[in-house]
Design a protein around this motif. Structure first.
Motif, mmCIF file in Angstrom:
data_model
loop_
_atom_site.group_PDB
_atom_site.id
_atom_site.type_symbol
_atom_site.label_atom_id
_atom_site.label_comp_id
_atom_site.label_asym_id
_atom_site.label_seq_id
_atom_site.Cartn_x
_atom_site.Cartn_y
_atom_site.Cartn_z
ATOM 1 N N UNK A 59 -15.772 2.047 1.339
ATOM 2 C CA UNK A 59 -16.126 1.225 0.923
ATOM 3 C C UNK A 59 -17.015 1.325 -0.405
ATOM 4 N N UNK A 60 -17.011 0.834 -1.702
ATOM 5 C CA UNK A 60 -17.900 0.924 -2.476
ATOM 6 C C UNK A 60 -19.311 0.192 -2.673
ATOM 7 N N UNK A 61 -20.921 0.337 -2.174
ATOM 8 C CA UNK A 61 -21.428 -0.143 -1.549
ATOM 9 C C UNK A 61 -21.967 -1.280 -3.680
ATOM 10 N N UNK A 62 -21.911 -2.136 -3.837
ATOM 11 C CA UNK A 62 -22.248 -2.765 -4.318
ATOM 12 C C UNK A 62 -21.479 -3.974 -5.429
ATOM 13 N N UNK A 63 -20.516 -2.857 -4.843
ATOM 14 C CA UNK A 63 -19.015 -3.808 -6.028
ATOM 15 C C UNK A 63 -18.848 -3.867 -7.881
ATOM 16 N N UNK A 64 -18.013 -4.550 -7.891
ATOM 17 C CA UNK A 64 -17.759 -4.818 -9.648
ATOM 18 C C UNK A 64 -19.346 -5.626 -10.566
ATOM 19 N N UNK B 77 0.905 -1.393 0.276
ATOM 20 C CA UNK B 77 -0.064 0.173 -0.273
ATOM 21 C C UNK B 77 0.357 1.242 0.164
ATOM 22 N N UNK B 78 1.882 1.439 0.730
ATOM 23 C CA UNK B 78 2.847 1.889 1.267
ATOM 24 C C UNK B 78 3.615 2.800 -0.696
ATOM 25 N N UNK B 79 3.338 1.681 -1.163
ATOM 26 C CA UNK B 79 3.966 1.850 -2.860
ATOM 27 C C UNK B 79 3.314 2.314 -3.861
ATOM 28 N N UNK B 80 2.055 2.365 -3.119
ATOM 29 C CA UNK B 80 0.793 2.433 -4.540
ATOM 30 C C UNK B 80 0.389 3.410 -4.198
ATOM 31 N N UNK B 81 -0.035 3.689 -3.066
ATOM 32 C CA UNK B 81 -1.237 4.811 -2.008
ATOM 33 C C UNK B 81 -0.766 6.165 -1.459
ATOM 34 N N UNK B 82 -0.568 7.223 -1.466
ATOM 35 C CA UNK B 82 -0.974 8.183 -1.215
ATOM 36 C C UNK B 82 -1.416 8.332 -0.206
ATOM 37 N N UNK B 83 -1.167 8.305 1.604
ATOM 38 C CA UNK B 83 -1.728 8.848 2.764
ATOM 39 C C UNK B 83 -2.745 9.952 2.749
ATOM 40 N N UNK B 84 -2.247 10.398 1.729
ATOM 41 C CA UNK B 84 -3.410 12.075 1.681
ATOM 42 C C UNK B 84 -4.533 11.817 1.519
ATOM 43 N N UNK B 85 -4.570 11.168 0.286
ATOM 44 C CA UNK B 85 -6.180 10.294 -0.650
ATOM 45 C C UNK B 85 -6.024 10.170 -0.284
ATOM 46 N N UNK B 86 -8.319 9.737 -0.107
ATOM 47 C CA UNK B 86 -8.876 9.116 0.838
ATOM 48 C C UNK B 86 -8.508 7.237 -0.489
ATOM 49 N N UNK B 87 -9.411 6.310 0.024
ATOM 50 C CA UNK B 87 -9.352 5.332 -0.723
ATOM 51 C C UNK B 87 -10.446 4.785 -1.197
ATOM 52 N N UNK B 88 -11.000 4.372 -2.071
ATOM 53 C CA UNK B 88 -12.645 3.380 -1.940
ATOM 54 C C UNK B 88 -12.317 2.480 -2.757
ATOM 55 N N UNK B 89 -12.503 1.607 -2.206
ATOM 56 C CA UNK B 89 -12.255 -0.210 -2.656
ATOM 57 C C UNK B 89 -13.283 -0.845 -2.696
ATOM 58 N N UNK B 90 -12.925 -1.611 -3.224
ATOM 59 C CA UNK B 90 -14.205 -2.709 -4.059
ATOM 60 C C UNK B 90 -14.403 -3.372 -4.398
ATOM 61 N N UNK B 91 -14.762 -5.127 -4.475
ATOM 62 C CA UNK B 91 -14.778 -6.144 -4.730
ATOM 63 C C UNK B 91 -15.525 -7.122 -5.640
ATOM 64 N N UNK B 92 -15.820 -7.942 -6.032
ATOM 65 C CA UNK B 92 -16.955 -8.713 -6.725
ATOM 66 C C UNK B 92 -18.427 -7.532 -6.475
ATOM 67 N N UNK B 93 -18.705 -7.901 -5.110
ATOM 68 C CA UNK B 93 -20.004 -7.018 -4.872
ATOM 69 C C UNK B 93 -20.570 -7.538 -3.751
ATOM 70 N N UNK B 94 -21.914 -7.832 -4.050
ATOM 71 C CA UNK B 94 -22.952 -7.272 -2.403
ATOM 72 C C UNK B 94 -22.130 -8.579 -1.384
ATOM 73 N N UNK B 95 -22.141 -9.326 -2.026
ATOM 74 C CA UNK B 95 -22.223 -11.236 -1.157
ATOM 75 C C UNK B 95 -20.660 -11.674 -1.420
#
Length: 161
Positions: free
Chosen positions: A121-126, A83-101
């Protein structure tokens, strides 16, 4: 209906609703932790910086099958080391995965929060990203499917929520 039946609350009201102030606090807290697919899509489509980065926490096989354009791919298990190599701690992150299940986005959000990132977390995911008709990328290129009328109003990018 007998008199006894009219005194028995419905299954919905067997546990009374919260007081309005408690309900407001709960729903406000929910919005602090969650983002809606259509809101994320609108922010990404607008001119300029949306103010957040989208993170796909699924496997490489899932990523290749389809992902949100511009998302960062970082499987949950790799978050502590990368995470430290790919993301800036000052920028909020929105995560997602497959979906509600799937709770992969929740696990990813937890891992990021424990590392000091602001996260939603992004509700509903991909699944709902695709079902709402938003463009996605696969290993073969960009695609878009017709919006499912059960998840998005026909002919509109805005659900009106």
């Amino acid at each position: 209906m007998t008199t006894t039946d009219s005194l028995t609350p419905s299954p919905v009201l067997r546990v009374a609703p919260a007081a309005p102030a408690e309900a407001a606090a709960h729903f406000r807290a929910s919005l602090v932790f969650h983002a809606d697919v259509s809101d994320v899509a609108a922010a990404l489509a607008a001119d300029g910086d949306p103010g957040f980065v989208v993170l796909d926490s699924r496997s490489t096989a899932a990523w290749d099958q389809g992902h949100i354009p511009g998302a960062v791919h970082l499987p949950t298990a790799l978050i502590p080391d990368q995470a430290g190599k790919l993301l800036d701690r000052s920028v909020p992150v929105v995560t997602y995965c497959w979906g509600p299940g799937c709770n992969g986005a929740t696990r990813a959000a937890l891992a990021l929060a424990e590392l000091g990132y602001q996260v939603k977390e992004m509700l509903g995911g991909f699944e709902y990203w695709v079902r709402e008709g938003f463009e996605f990328e696969t290993w073969e290129g960009r695609e878009r499917r017709t919006a499912d009328p059960l998840t998005a109003p026909a002919g509109s990018e805005d659900c009106g929520c």
